[in-house]
Design an enzyme around this catalytic site. Structure first.
Site, short mmCIF file in Angstrom:
data_model
loop_
_atom_site.label_atom_id
_atom_site.label_comp_id
_atom_site.label_asym_id
_atom_site.label_seq_id
_atom_site.Cartn_x
_atom_site.Cartn_y
_atom_site.Cartn_z
N ASP A 83 20.12 -22.10 -9.99
CA ASP A 83 20.62 -22.14 -8.62
C ASP A 83 20.87 -23.58 -8.17
O ASP A 83 21.80 -23.84 -7.40
CB ASP A 83 19.64 -21.45 -7.68
CG ASP A 83 19.69 -19.93 -7.81
OD1 ASP A 83 20.48 -19.43 -8.63
OD2 ASP A 83 18.93 -19.25 -7.09
N GLU A 107 9.87 -6.61 -4.45
CA GLU A 107 11.20 -7.07 -4.02
C GLU A 107 11.50 -8.47 -4.58
O GLU A 107 12.61 -8.76 -5.03
CB GLU A 107 11.30 -7.09 -2.50
CG GLU A 107 12.66 -7.50 -1.96
CD GLU A 107 13.77 -6.60 -2.44
OE1 GLU A 107 14.90 -7.12 -2.63
OE2 GLU A 107 13.54 -5.38 -2.63
N ASP A 138 15.26 -26.31 -5.49
CA ASP A 138 15.12 -24.87 -5.22
C ASP A 138 13.79 -24.39 -5.79
O ASP A 138 13.23 -25.02 -6.71
CB ASP A 138 16.28 -24.09 -5.85
CG ASP A 138 16.26 -22.62 -5.45
OD1 ASP A 138 16.10 -22.33 -4.24
OD2 ASP A 138 16.40 -21.75 -6.31
N HIS A 180 18.19 -14.64 -9.72
CA HIS A 180 17.93 -15.98 -9.22
C HIS A 180 17.03 -16.73 -10.20
O HIS A 180 16.10 -16.17 -10.79
CB HIS A 180 17.23 -15.91 -7.86
CG HIS A 180 18.11 -15.38 -6.77
ND1 HIS A 180 17.90 -15.70 -5.45
CD2 HIS A 180 19.19 -14.57 -6.80
CE1 HIS A 180 18.83 -15.09 -4.71
NE2 HIS A 180 19.60 -14.38 -5.51
N GLU A 235 11.46 -20.57 -6.74
CA GLU A 235 11.28 -19.12 -6.76
C GLU A 235 9.81 -18.86 -6.42
O GLU A 235 8.93 -19.66 -6.76
CB GLU A 235 11.64 -18.52 -8.11
CG GLU A 235 13.08 -18.73 -8.53
CD GLU A 235 14.08 -18.10 -7.58
OE1 GLU A 235 13.71 -17.11 -6.90
OE2 GLU A 235 15.22 -18.58 -7.51
#
Length: 243
Positions: A154, A52, A7, A149, A9
């Site tokens: 995750d 965001e 994963d 997150h 970010e």
């Protein structure tokens, strides 16, 4: 078989707009068992996160300013991946960002086989929400730590979801829980509704018990048939059939 749950970010949603990876997380699975193998790295993206994106991951620019560039960690990162199958939720998103980072440092795109758990979840649960939080609720995976997150967190959660969603592990875990805690483990408020549904499905797959009629029941049935009168077709023997 070695697999790596992966994963990222990022600073935004599109690497073509100059957005960058700010965290990579990875968890190793070997023969469907989660190992101690972990990889986590924060990165300095050289730019700010969109508002965001910042609300989603909460990783601030001042923290990332002291982190290494992707070029400084690429060798260690690729060494951890090796040739493992990659398990990613919404794989096109993460692969687009990672391959953009690899292109920046003159390295080829990732060639590992990829299993997209979002595609698999949509196939298994059409018309339902299939984000990671929804899958945690559906498969009884604890995601209480997931206030925001984070790539490594995750991955740890997705590893559990993947094992339960792809079969095998769920039944064994339910059986172990029942043995340790008794039959109430699948009730609402303990294991939760997702576990209850799977436990009921497992119960339905158990072999049926065969119960034969005793002498009194057979006699009562015979008397009922005689009371019907006439010649019942089902009492006739088929040609060549022996009683």
């Amino acid at each position: 078989m070695r697999q790596v749950v992966l994963d990222t970010e990022t600073t935004g949603i599109d690497p073509r707009q100059g957005h960058r990876v700010i965290e990579i997380g990875a968890v190793e699975l070997v023969d469907r068992e989660i190992t101690e193998g972990r990889y986590q790295q924060y990165l300095n993206p050289g730019r700010s996160s969109d508002p965001e994106a910042l609300r989603v991951h909460g990783i601030r620019d001042d923290f990332l300013a002291d982190q290494p560039d992707f070029a400084d960690i690429v060798e260690d990162f690729l060494a951890f991946l090796g040739d493992a199958e990659l398990i990613i939720h919404n794989a096109p998103f993460d692969l687009a960002f990672l391959n953009a980072e690899l292109e920046r440092v003159g390295r080829p795109a990732l060639q590992n086989p990829v299993r997209d758990t979002l595609v698999e979840a949509r196939r298994r649960h059409p018309g339902q929400k299939n984000d990671l939080d929804a899958l945690c609720r559906r498969y009884g995976v604890d995601n209480s730590r997931r206030q925001q997150h984070g790539a490594l967190l995750d991955c740890e959660i997705l590893a559990e979801v993947y094992l339960r969603m792809s079969g095998g592990q769920l039944g064994m875990r339910l059986a172990a829980d029942r043995e340790a805690q008794g039959p109430s483990v699948a009730e609402e408020g303990q294991a939760g509704a997702p576990f209850q549904a799977h436990a009921q499905a497992a119960d339905r797959r158990r072999p049926l018990r065969l119960r034969r009629a005793d002498a009194a029941e057979l006699a009562a049935h015979e008397a009922y048939l005689r009371g019907l009168g006439g010649k019942a077709l089902w009492r006739e023997e088929s040609p060549g059939e022996q009683t």
